[in-house]
Write a protein that holds these residues in place. Sequence first.
Motif, short mmCIF file in Angstrom:
data_model
loop_
_atom_site.label_atom_id
_atom_site.label_comp_id
_atom_site.label_asym_id
_atom_site.label_seq_id
_atom_site.Cartn_x
_atom_site.Cartn_y
_atom_site.Cartn_z
N LEU A 1 -23.79 36.80 -17.39
CA LEU A 1 -23.01 38.05 -17.40
C LEU A 1 -21.56 37.80 -16.99
O LEU A 1 -20.65 38.42 -17.55
CB LEU A 1 -23.65 39.06 -16.46
N SER A 2 -21.36 36.89 -16.05
CA SER A 2 -19.98 36.59 -15.63
C SER A 2 -19.17 35.98 -16.76
O SER A 2 -18.01 36.34 -16.99
CB SER A 2 -20.00 35.65 -14.42
N GLN A 3 -19.79 35.05 -17.49
CA GLN A 3 -19.10 34.43 -18.62
C GLN A 3 -18.77 35.46 -19.70
O GLN A 3 -17.66 35.51 -20.23
CB GLN A 3 -19.95 33.30 -19.20
N ARG A 4 -19.76 36.30 -20.02
CA ARG A 4 -19.54 37.31 -21.05
C ARG A 4 -18.53 38.36 -20.58
O ARG A 4 -17.75 38.89 -21.38
CB ARG A 4 -20.87 37.99 -21.41
N PHE A 5 -18.57 38.64 -19.29
CA PHE A 5 -17.63 39.61 -18.74
C PHE A 5 -16.20 39.09 -18.85
O PHE A 5 -15.29 39.81 -19.29
CB PHE A 5 -17.99 39.90 -17.29
N ASP A 6 -15.98 37.84 -18.48
CA ASP A 6 -14.65 37.25 -18.58
C ASP A 6 -14.17 37.20 -20.02
O ASP A 6 -13.00 37.47 -20.32
CB ASP A 6 -14.65 35.84 -17.98
N SER A 7 -15.09 36.84 -20.93
CA SER A 7 -14.72 36.79 -22.35
C SER A 7 -14.36 38.17 -22.87
O SER A 7 -13.38 38.34 -23.61
CB SER A 7 -15.90 36.21 -23.17
N ALA A 8 -15.14 39.19 -22.48
CA ALA A 8 -14.86 40.55 -22.94
C ALA A 8 -13.53 41.06 -22.41
O ALA A 8 -12.74 41.67 -23.15
CB ALA A 8 -15.99 41.48 -22.50
N MET A 9 -13.25 40.79 -21.15
CA MET A 9 -12.00 41.26 -20.57
C MET A 9 -10.81 40.55 -21.20
O MET A 9 -9.74 41.14 -21.40
CB MET A 9 -12.00 41.03 -19.06
N TRP A 10 -10.97 39.28 -21.54
CA TRP A 10 -9.86 38.56 -22.18
C TRP A 10 -9.61 39.10 -23.59
O TRP A 10 -8.47 39.19 -24.03
CB TRP A 10 -10.18 37.07 -22.22
N ILE A 11 -10.68 39.46 -24.29
CA ILE A 11 -10.51 40.05 -25.63
C ILE A 11 -9.78 41.37 -25.53
O ILE A 11 -8.85 41.66 -26.30
CB ILE A 11 -11.88 40.21 -26.31
N ILE A 12 -10.18 42.21 -24.59
CA ILE A 12 -9.53 43.51 -24.42
C ILE A 12 -8.06 43.32 -24.07
O ILE A 12 -7.17 44.00 -24.60
CB ILE A 12 -10.26 44.33 -23.33
N LYS A 13 -7.79 42.39 -23.17
CA LYS A 13 -6.41 42.12 -22.76
C LYS A 13 -5.59 41.57 -23.94
O LYS A 13 -4.43 41.95 -24.13
CB LYS A 13 -6.39 41.13 -21.60
N SER A 14 -6.19 40.68 -24.74
CA SER A 14 -5.48 40.09 -25.88
C SER A 14 -5.16 41.14 -26.93
O SER A 14 -4.06 41.14 -27.52
CB SER A 14 -6.32 38.97 -26.50
N ILE A 15 -6.11 42.04 -27.18
CA ILE A 15 -5.87 43.11 -28.17
C ILE A 15 -4.77 44.04 -27.67
O ILE A 15 -3.89 44.47 -28.44
CB ILE A 15 -7.17 43.88 -28.44
N GLU A 16 -4.79 44.35 -26.36
CA GLU A 16 -3.76 45.21 -25.80
C GLU A 16 -2.39 44.52 -25.85
O GLU A 16 -1.37 45.14 -26.17
CB GLU A 16 -4.12 45.57 -24.37
N GLN A 17 -2.36 43.22 -25.55
CA GLN A 17 -1.11 42.48 -25.61
C GLN A 17 -0.59 42.39 -27.03
O GLN A 17 0.62 42.46 -27.27
CB GLN A 17 -1.32 41.07 -25.04
N ARG A 18 -1.50 42.25 -28.00
CA ARG A 18 -1.11 42.25 -29.41
C ARG A 18 -0.45 43.57 -29.78
O ARG A 18 0.56 43.60 -30.48
CB ARG A 18 -2.34 42.02 -30.28
N ARG A 19 -1.02 44.65 -29.30
CA ARG A 19 -0.47 45.98 -29.60
C ARG A 19 0.93 46.14 -29.03
O ARG A 19 1.85 46.65 -29.69
CB ARG A 19 -1.41 47.04 -29.02
N ILE A 20 1.11 45.69 -27.81
CA ILE A 20 2.42 45.81 -27.15
C ILE A 20 3.45 44.93 -27.86
O ILE A 20 4.59 45.36 -28.11
CB ILE A 20 2.30 45.42 -25.67
#
Length: 420
Positions: A305-324
Amino acid sequence: MELSFGLNLAQTQKLVMTPELRQAIKILQLSTVELEKYIQKELLENPVLDLNEDNTKTEHDEKENDSIETDTIDWEEYFQDSSDADFMRFPTERKEQTQFENFISSAPSLQEHLLMQLHLSSIPKTSFKIGEFLIGNIDKRGYLAISTQEAAELLKVSPKEVEDVVKLIQTFEPAGLGARDLVECLLIQVEQNNINEPKIRDFIKYHLKDLAEARYNRIAESLGISLQQVQHLKDLVLTLDPKPGRNFSSPNDTQYITPDAVVEKVGGEYIIIMNDSVSPRLCINSYYRSLLMGGNKDSNISKFLSQRFDSAMWIIKSIEQRRITMYKVIKSIVDVQRDFLDYGLTRLKPLTLKEIADIIEMHESTVSRTVNGKYIQTPRGVFELKFFFQTGLENTNGTSTSSESIKKMIEEIIESEDPY
């Protein structure tokens, strides 16, 4: 000179391409449609990721959020870059939209064209099923991509039955369809077009390679004809179509453009609206988040869960950074090319990636990835972001004019001339 061994400490800076950084770069250069496919793929592979379809908070969610705030994980750290954006976010309501593709007429595909002719043929039911199978194995060039023996084994019929249906398909229009190779394709067209020229069949069977290499003397000697006759046979072969299926449309040929942003003029200012309707908003699944925060005793589950959690948060952050990043790039382009939006193509200014990179204080490669394959909808139409980066010529007064503006001026001059 004295040599000695010793330990020294030194500080150095080095850029390491981590998997997370490569993923962020990949997400940045995806178009809106590609990003949607990428998100759907990640949703299938990562159970911690979830769609944020409901923006309303229930009592259970509020209690859960209160408990998370006391945890050691700093959720705001993942979104600290969002403070740079000068736009406001509103909850998006996802509605079922009309698919305009349903109203667009299209030409029949090659398979549809052949199936229509097969339905008009008076053949037994078994032959009809064989014909449907063979038509499904005809590639976009019009060639049969499966052997007779292979088709017979798959359909559990005799090779003769398959060959009879192949011969039937080869009589369909356009001539040359259903052939196994180029020679058979050309011979079918010779037969159907009633070309009774002497030596034409031997010319096609044995001398296509000589024809490609322009060895006309060898062809003339082998067939016992003159060079003038070789030239005549060559002209006949050039009238035949080596790929009879290429004139038909394919379901994958039509490509639709989805603008990544919309530029609208409100009052005297241009407002940029990012297109969030295609790519869904992502969040962390509340169930798996509660398991992680609850301190699961099973170390394997906790590690997973920790690995998947870190991966999910990085994806969300990357998509948000792409938008900005996209918003910053598009806003700077709109500011530079305001005259184009106001007056048209003749006022398009020369622009380079480096100029935009200097404005938004980012690297030129980041700007290049951002504009790659992205489109914006403006009052002047839908344009690829690369369109706004034009070379130009220096004017005598120190200004410059883009190449597209010069072409437009020349076009207007020609159109205004008296043709008589």
